[in-house]
Design an enzyme around this catalytic site. Structure first.
Site, PDB file in Angstrom:
ATOM      1  N   SER A  12     122.363 163.882  12.749  1.00 14.95           N
ATOM      2  CA  SER A  12     123.804 163.699  12.518  1.00 14.95           C
ATOM      3  C   SER A  12     124.446 162.716  13.473  1.00 14.95           C
ATOM      4  O   SER A  12     125.625 162.407  13.335  1.00 14.95           O
ATOM      5  CB  SER A  12     124.513 165.053  12.647  1.00 14.95           C
ATOM      6  OG  SER A  12     124.434 165.507  13.990  1.00 14.95           O
ATOM      7  N   TYR A 153     116.215 167.440  32.670  1.00 15.72           N
ATOM      8  CA  TYR A 153     116.015 166.483  31.579  1.00 15.72           C
ATOM      9  C   TYR A 153     114.657 165.772  31.734  1.00 15.72           C
ATOM     10  O   TYR A 153     113.895 165.653  30.772  1.00 15.72           O
ATOM     11  CB  TYR A 153     117.158 165.464  31.589  1.00 15.72           C
ATOM     12  CG  TYR A 153     117.172 164.518  30.409  1.00 15.72           C
ATOM     13  CD1 TYR A 153     117.713 164.919  29.189  1.00 15.72           C
ATOM     14  CD2 TYR A 153     116.660 163.229  30.504  1.00 15.72           C
ATOM     15  CE1 TYR A 153     117.733 164.061  28.102  1.00 15.72           C
ATOM     16  CE2 TYR A 153     116.674 162.368  29.425  1.00 15.72           C
ATOM     17  CZ  TYR A 153     117.217 162.779  28.226  1.00 15.72           C
ATOM     18  OH  TYR A 153     117.233 161.930  27.147  1.00 15.72           O
ATOM     19  N   LYS A 157     111.419 165.798  29.076  1.00 14.92           N
ATOM     20  CA  LYS A 157     110.853 164.588  28.462  1.00 14.92           C
ATOM     21  C   LYS A 157     109.421 164.317  28.954  1.00 14.92           C
ATOM     22  O   LYS A 157     108.587 163.805  28.211  1.00 14.92           O
ATOM     23  CB  LYS A 157     111.762 163.381  28.727  1.00 14.92           C
ATOM     24  CG  LYS A 157     113.168 163.522  28.112  1.00 14.92           C
ATOM     25  CD  LYS A 157     113.118 163.707  26.593  1.00 14.92           C
ATOM     26  CE  LYS A 157     114.495 163.769  25.980  1.00 14.92           C
ATOM     27  NZ  LYS A 157     114.478 163.893  24.520  1.00 14.92           N
TER      28      LYS A 157
HETATM   29  P1  NAP Z   1     123.501 162.327  20.394  1.00 13.01           P
HETATM   30  O1  NAP Z   1     124.195 161.190  19.751  1.00 13.01           O
HETATM   31  O2  NAP Z   1     124.259 163.250  21.278  1.00 13.01           O
HETATM   32  O3  NAP Z   1     122.779 163.167  19.244  1.00 13.01           O
HETATM   33  C1  NAP Z   1     122.109 164.363  19.510  1.00 13.01           C
HETATM   34  C2  NAP Z   1     121.770 165.018  18.194  1.00 13.01           C
HETATM   35  O4  NAP Z   1     121.007 166.187  18.430  1.00 13.01           O
HETATM   36  C3  NAP Z   1     122.994 165.444  17.376  1.00 13.01           C
HETATM   37  O5  NAP Z   1     122.727 165.230  16.011  1.00 13.01           O
HETATM   38  C4  NAP Z   1     123.096 166.938  17.673  1.00 13.01           C
HETATM   39  O6  NAP Z   1     123.789 167.605  16.628  1.00 13.01           O
HETATM   40  C5  NAP Z   1     121.599 167.276  17.714  1.00 13.01           C
HETATM   41  N1  NAP Z   1     121.290 168.519  18.422  1.00 13.01           N
HETATM   42  C6  NAP Z   1     121.553 168.838  19.705  1.00 13.01           C
HETATM   43  N2  NAP Z   1     121.136 170.075  19.975  1.00 13.01           N
HETATM   44  C7  NAP Z   1     120.577 170.560  18.829  1.00 13.01           C
HETATM   45  C8  NAP Z   1     119.979 171.793  18.470  1.00 13.01           C
HETATM   46  N3  NAP Z   1     119.862 172.785  19.339  1.00 13.01           N
HETATM   47  N4  NAP Z   1     119.518 171.928  17.201  1.00 13.01           N
HETATM   48  C9  NAP Z   1     119.629 170.935  16.305  1.00 13.01           C
HETATM   49  N5  NAP Z   1     120.185 169.744  16.585  1.00 13.01           N
HETATM   50  C10 NAP Z   1     120.670 169.568  17.830  1.00 13.01           C
HETATM   51  O7  NAP Z   1     122.293 161.827  21.297  1.00 13.01           O
HETATM   52  P2  NAP Z   1     121.275 160.600  21.172  1.00 13.01           P
HETATM   53  O8  NAP Z   1     121.565 159.674  22.285  1.00 13.01           O
HETATM   54  O9  NAP Z   1     121.170 160.087  19.791  1.00 13.01           O
HETATM   55  O10 NAP Z   1     119.933 161.368  21.565  1.00 13.01           O
HETATM   56  C11 NAP Z   1     118.896 161.614  20.622  1.00 13.01           C
HETATM   57  C12 NAP Z   1     117.607 161.837  21.395  1.00 13.01           C
HETATM   58  O11 NAP Z   1     117.300 160.662  22.132  1.00 13.01           O
HETATM   59  C13 NAP Z   1     117.687 162.975  22.430  1.00 13.01           C
HETATM   60  O12 NAP Z   1     116.474 163.679  22.443  1.00 13.01           O
HETATM   61  C14 NAP Z   1     117.863 162.234  23.738  1.00 13.01           C
HETATM   62  O13 NAP Z   1     117.381 162.986  24.834  1.00 13.01           O
HETATM   63  C15 NAP Z   1     117.042 160.991  23.472  1.00 13.01           C
HETATM   64  N6  NAP Z   1     117.375 159.838  24.319  1.00 13.01           N
HETATM   65  C16 NAP Z   1     118.629 159.283  24.284  1.00 13.01           C
HETATM   66  C17 NAP Z   1     118.886 158.169  25.087  1.00 13.01           C
HETATM   67  C18 NAP Z   1     120.230 157.475  25.098  1.00 13.01           C
HETATM   68  O14 NAP Z   1     120.442 156.582  25.951  1.00 13.01           O
HETATM   69  N7  NAP Z   1     121.154 157.795  24.198  1.00 13.01           N
HETATM   70  C19 NAP Z   1     117.895 157.664  25.923  1.00 13.01           C
HETATM   71  C20 NAP Z   1     116.649 158.262  25.939  1.00 13.01           C
HETATM   72  C21 NAP Z   1     116.400 159.344  25.122  1.00 13.01           C
HETATM   73  P3  NAP Z   1     124.522 169.021  16.872  1.00 13.01           P
HETATM   74  O15 NAP Z   1     125.163 168.963  18.225  1.00 13.01           O
HETATM   75  O16 NAP Z   1     125.474 169.167  15.735  1.00 13.01           O
HETATM   76  O17 NAP Z   1     123.451 170.032  16.798  1.00 13.01           O
END
Ligand code: NAP
Length: 254
Positions: A12, A153, A157
């Site tokens: 989402s 975190y 990871k």
């Molecule tokens: P985001 O925009 O905050 O999206 C997180 C998503 O995970 C949302 O759809 C959220 O929806 C869902 N979510 C969270 N907890 C959940 C649960 N318990 N069950 C089901 N869905 C859940 O974050 P993002 O940056 O796209 O991050 C996505 C992934 O990439 C994460 O694993 C993050 O650690 C990783 N990552 C991000 C970055 C970065 O710079 N953005 C860098 C490295 C890695 P709901 O809250 O509605 O559940």
């Protein structure tokens, strides 16, 4: 991707959302999974209005009963699962390691590591029967090296990277590929606050040889590649997509 069924947890928002769009625009039937139904349904509707195929299933990946219901629903509806993208994840605000609370530790590990582990396990039982599957875990730069104040975190990871290898070596005989995509800083709601702060944006820029954070679509493209048969001989690997951050410091010393 035509005819392939793809589950995207965290579909989402951010990286998961971009991946759901990429997979759908390449012909996959996408299942968007998240906790917030309104946001998740909106993404599935947007994909459909652009001519793609998507449905939404509400599930909290830290709860096994939710995972089992979600997998059952997908199998009942489509009869198979070809692709799983574990993008659901959370990040707490910076905390000195000596003050990390039990709540931060449990929530971070339960969603980022346990969630991805059990989604993969339950989906793999379906993939093993069909002798085909692609699992892509969204890791992080912080599975490769650490930034201060992010111990829980980093643990989630780092753990994800290792369980990916376990799954890859055990499930290779069933024609299932399991890999990690490890992004650096990506412009998503998770990093909005940091990247909107001029000081921290400049820190990210200076640490990144490419000189900018990634857009979610740049991570989704690598996920799409790993989900495709073009990546059929890649398994157990971590593909770091960090603009060069871990290759070396971008600061030039005169
Ligand atoms: P985001 O925009 O905050 O999206 C997180 C998503 O995970 C949302 O759809 C959220 O929806 C869902 N979510 C969270 N907890 C959940 C649960 N318990 N069950 C089901 N869905 C859940 O974050 P993002 O940056 O796209 O991050 C996505 C992934 O990439 C994460 O694993 C993050 O650690 C990783 N990552 C991000 C970055 C970065 O710079 N953005 C860098 C490295 C890695 P709901 O809250 O509605 O559940």
């Amino acid at each position: 991707m035509n005819g392939k069924v793809a589950i995207v947890t965290g579909g989402s928002s951010g990286i998961g959302k971009a991946s759901a769009f990429r997979l759908a625009s390449n012909g996959a039937q996408v299942v968007v999974v998240s906790r917030n139904e309104e946001k998740g349904k909106k993404v599935a509707d947007e994909i459909c209005s652009e001519g793609g195929k998507a449905i939404y299933i509400q599930a909290d990946v830290s709860k096994l009963e939710d995972i089992d219901r979600m997998v059952e629903e997908v199998v009942n509806k489509f009869g198979r699962i070809d692709i799983l993208v574990n993008a659901a994840g959370i990040s707490f605000k910076s905390t000195p390691t000596e003050y990390v609370s039990e709540e931060e530790w449990d929530k971070t590990l339960n969603i980022n590591l346990k969630g991805a582990f059990f989604c993969s396990q339950r989906v793999a039982r379906v993939m093993i029967n069909q002798k085909y599957g692609k699992i892509i875990n969204v890791g992080s730069l912080q599975g490769e090296m650490v930034l201060p104040l992010r111990a829980a975190y980093a643990a989630s990871k780092g753990g994800l990277k290792q369980v990916t290898k376990s799954m890859a070596v055990e499930w290779a005989k069933y024609n299932i590929n399991v890999n990690v995509v490890a992004p650096g800083f990506v412009r998503t709601p998770m990093t909005e606050k940091v990247l909107n702060d001029e000081f921290w944006y400049n820190v990210v820029r200076s640490k990144t040889p490419l000189g900018r954070p990634a857009e979610p679509e740049e991570i989704a493209d690598v996920i799409l590649f790993l989900a495709s048969d073009a990546a059929s001989y890649i398994t157990g690997q971590t593909i770091v997509v960090d603009g060069g951050w871990t290759a070396g410091d971008a600061v030039e010393i005169k």
